[in-house]
Design a protein around this motif. Structure first.
Motif, short mmCIF file in Angstrom:
data_model
loop_
_atom_site.label_atom_id
_atom_site.label_comp_id
_atom_site.label_asym_id
_atom_site.label_seq_id
_atom_site.Cartn_x
_atom_site.Cartn_y
_atom_site.Cartn_z
N VAL A 1 -100.50 -60.12 2.87
CA VAL A 1 -101.14 -59.16 2.39
C VAL A 1 -102.66 -59.26 1.89
O VAL A 1 -103.66 -58.70 2.11
N VAL A 2 -102.83 -60.74 1.30
CA VAL A 2 -103.89 -61.34 1.10
C VAL A 2 -104.50 -62.35 2.07
O VAL A 2 -103.83 -63.17 2.00
N PRO A 3 -105.39 -61.83 2.89
CA PRO A 3 -105.83 -62.76 3.89
C PRO A 3 -106.90 -63.97 3.47
O PRO A 3 -107.91 -64.18 3.92
N GLU B 1 -100.10 -68.27 -11.39
CA GLU B 1 -98.69 -67.50 -11.49
C GLU B 1 -99.12 -66.36 -10.85
O GLU B 1 -100.15 -65.70 -10.81
N ASP B 2 -98.11 -65.93 -9.84
CA ASP B 2 -98.42 -64.57 -9.06
C ASP B 2 -98.18 -63.44 -10.03
O ASP B 2 -97.46 -63.53 -10.98
N ALA B 3 -99.17 -62.67 -9.98
CA ALA B 3 -99.15 -61.38 -10.74
C ALA B 3 -98.00 -60.49 -10.78
O ALA B 3 -97.59 -59.97 -11.51
N ASN B 4 -97.04 -60.58 -9.57
CA ASN B 4 -96.12 -59.78 -9.55
C ASN B 4 -94.90 -60.61 -9.19
O ASN B 4 -94.39 -61.26 -7.98
N GLN B 5 -94.23 -61.06 -10.40
CA GLN B 5 -93.26 -62.19 -10.30
C GLN B 5 -91.95 -61.66 -9.49
O GLN B 5 -91.00 -61.06 -10.02
#
Ligand code: AMP
Length: 112
Positions: free
Chosen positions: A91-93, A30-34
């Motif tokens: 943002v996350v490489p 799950e993405d932490a920022n839904q």
């Protein structure tokens, strides 16, 4: 493993996550920022910076992992979003794909 990479830390268990499923090469979390309810990420277990870095031998397992994740969501309307490179909003490489389940009037605006 890249020691400063948040997704490498998730894969190794150093950072907790809500894991939905995993295959040989990918983990679905799950993405932490839904951005919408049920927002998932399909993340490679090994560190690849982006899609261009992902070995083609992993394509089949990648698509199978996407398919299982969509099945688990149990929803027929969704967006698959791959931000490749910082100018595209990555943002996350560390290679990952967003799965955004869509529902009527969910308020999500997709800027293309
Ligand atoms: P991107 O802009 O495509 O690189 O998206 C990176 C995504 O990773 C964002 O949607 C973040 O909310 C998500 N994210 C960052 N850290 C974590 C974490 N520790 N657990 C789950 N999702 C995360």
């Amino acid at each position: 493993m890249e020691y400063s990479c948040v997704f490498c830390k998730i894969v190794s268990g150093e950072i907790p996550c809500h894991k939905i499923w995993e295959s040989e090469d990918f983990v679905v979390i799950e993405d932490a920022n839904q951005k919408v309810n049920g927002h998932l990420l399909v993340v490679s277990k090994k560190h690849y910076n982006d899609f261009l870095d992902l070995p083609s031998e992993l394509y089949r397992n990648f698509l199978e992992s996407v398919s299982v994740a969509v099945e688990k969501l149990g929803i027929k309307d969704f967006n698959l979003v791959l931000n490749n490179g910082k100018f595209a909003g990555q943002v996350v490489p560390h290679f990952h794909l967003h799965i955004l389940p869509r529902r009527v009037d969910d308020g999500f605006k997709f800027g293309v």
